[in-house]
Design a protein around this motif. Structure first.
Motif, PDB file in Angstrom:
ATOM      1  N   ARG A 283      -2.631   2.413   3.542  1.00  7.12           N
ATOM      2  CA  ARG A 283      -3.458   1.241   3.895  1.00  7.12           C
ATOM      3  C   ARG A 283      -2.877   0.033   3.166  1.00  7.12           C
ATOM      4  O   ARG A 283      -3.535  -0.619   2.365  1.00  7.12           O
ATOM      5  CB  ARG A 283      -4.921   1.455   3.506  1.00  7.12           C
TER       6      ARG A 283
ATOM      7  N   TYR B 102      -8.258  -3.788   7.185  1.00  9.26           N
ATOM      8  CA  TYR B 102      -7.579  -4.246   8.392  1.00  9.26           C
ATOM      9  C   TYR B 102      -7.647  -3.173   9.465  1.00  9.26           C
ATOM     10  O   TYR B 102      -7.156  -2.059   9.276  1.00  9.26           O
ATOM     11  CB  TYR B 102      -6.131  -4.620   8.089  1.00  9.26           C
ATOM     12  N   ILE B 103      -8.267  -3.535  10.588  1.00  9.17           N
ATOM     13  CA  ILE B 103      -8.358  -2.626  11.726  1.00  9.17           C
ATOM     14  C   ILE B 103      -7.116  -2.765  12.601  1.00  9.17           C
ATOM     15  O   ILE B 103      -6.516  -1.783  13.019  1.00  9.17           O
ATOM     16  CB  ILE B 103      -9.638  -2.916  12.533  1.00  9.17           C
ATOM     17  N   THR B 104      -6.743  -3.990  12.888  1.00 11.59           N
ATOM     18  CA  THR B 104      -5.490  -4.310  13.570  1.00 11.59           C
ATOM     19  C   THR B 104      -4.874  -5.493  12.826  1.00 11.59           C
ATOM     20  O   THR B 104      -5.416  -5.960  11.826  1.00 11.59           O
ATOM     21  CB  THR B 104      -5.710  -4.677  15.049  1.00 11.59           C
TER      22      THR B 104
ATOM     23  N   ASP C 237      -4.684  -3.565   3.286  1.00 10.02           N
ATOM     24  CA  ASP C 237      -6.045  -3.721   2.768  1.00 10.02           C
ATOM     25  C   ASP C 237      -6.029  -4.326   1.372  1.00 10.02           C
ATOM     26  O   ASP C 237      -5.084  -4.122   0.601  1.00 10.02           O
ATOM     27  CB  ASP C 237      -6.762  -2.374   2.721  1.00 10.02           C
TER      28      ASP C 237
ATOM     29  N   PHE D 247     -10.031  -7.796  10.916  1.00  8.61           N
ATOM     30  CA  PHE D 247     -10.369  -6.974   9.757  1.00  8.61           C
ATOM     31  C   PHE D 247     -11.809  -7.241   9.361  1.00  8.61           C
ATOM     32  O   PHE D 247     -12.405  -8.266   9.731  1.00  8.61           O
ATOM     33  CB  PHE D 247      -9.421  -7.224   8.582  1.00  8.61           C
TER      34      PHE D 247
END
Length: 198
Positions: A129, A162-164, A132, A168
């Motif tokens: 990750r 962060y999703i994409t 992040d 986020f």
């Protein structure tokens, strides 16, 4: 523009170190500045007008620890010496600290004449990750005694997930001691922010 009515001036000095990717040290940013507003301002105690409101501030952030970047072998076909390890650019993942101090000494016209904030944040604390950011910070403000307020203290914990690459979310927890400097002694706030970049 009427300069006699109100004039605002601000200036600051910056110092940056180890900003080039080839620098071996840890990057940092520091600045010191001041501002001046000729007014007018309304006093808290009697409602009269007071002019001239100077202020100063010192701010900085400094990386304390940098994670080692992943090193991958180069293509043996492109290397005269065969397979070898590449030299990747330094990563921005790691632990950093930030601190701010702001002063507006005229207590009759400034709610927070003095306040300080500092915190730690870690980018890429969880494996896989890397984008992040986890942060923990505090804030303390000495509020104006002329306004009959005391002080305010905050503790904040954020995690930016962060999703994409363009969205986020940030769950956070905040603890307040005497929020707003009033009669409430303690308060806790839970929140969730969503950020979109279009």
């Amino acid at each position: 523009m009427n300069l006699r009515e109100s004039t605002y001036v601000q200036g600051e000095f910056w110092y940056k170190l180890n900003q080039d990717p080839e620098d071996h040290g840890l990057p940092g940013n520091y600045k010191i500045g001041g501002q001046y507003d000729s007014g007018p301002f309304t006093r808290f105690d009697n409602g009269e007008t007071q002019r001239r409101n100077p202020g100063w501030y010192v701010m900085g952030d400094q990386m304390l620890f940098r994670e080692k970047p992943e090193v991958t072998p180069t293509d043996p076909a492109k290397s005269k010496r065969g397979s070898k390890m590449s030299s990747p650019a330094p990563t921005d993942q790691g632990l950093s600290a930030t601190a701010n101090f702001v002063m507006h000494p005229r207590k009759a016209i400034n709610i927070a004449p003095y306040w300080v904030a500092a915190g730690l944040f870690y980018k890429g604390a969880i494996p896989h990750r890397g984008a992040d950011v986890m942060s923990f910070a505090f804030y303390y403000a000495s509020l104006s005694p002329v306004s009959a307020l005391d002080f305010e203290f905050q503790l904040r914990f954020y995690y930016s997930l962060y999703i994409t690459s363009w969205i986020f979310m940030s769950p956070h927890v905040q603890y307040f001691r005497k929020p707003g400097g009033g009669s409430i002694k303690d308060a806790v706030m839970l929140g969730l922010f969503f950020h979109f970049t279009l």
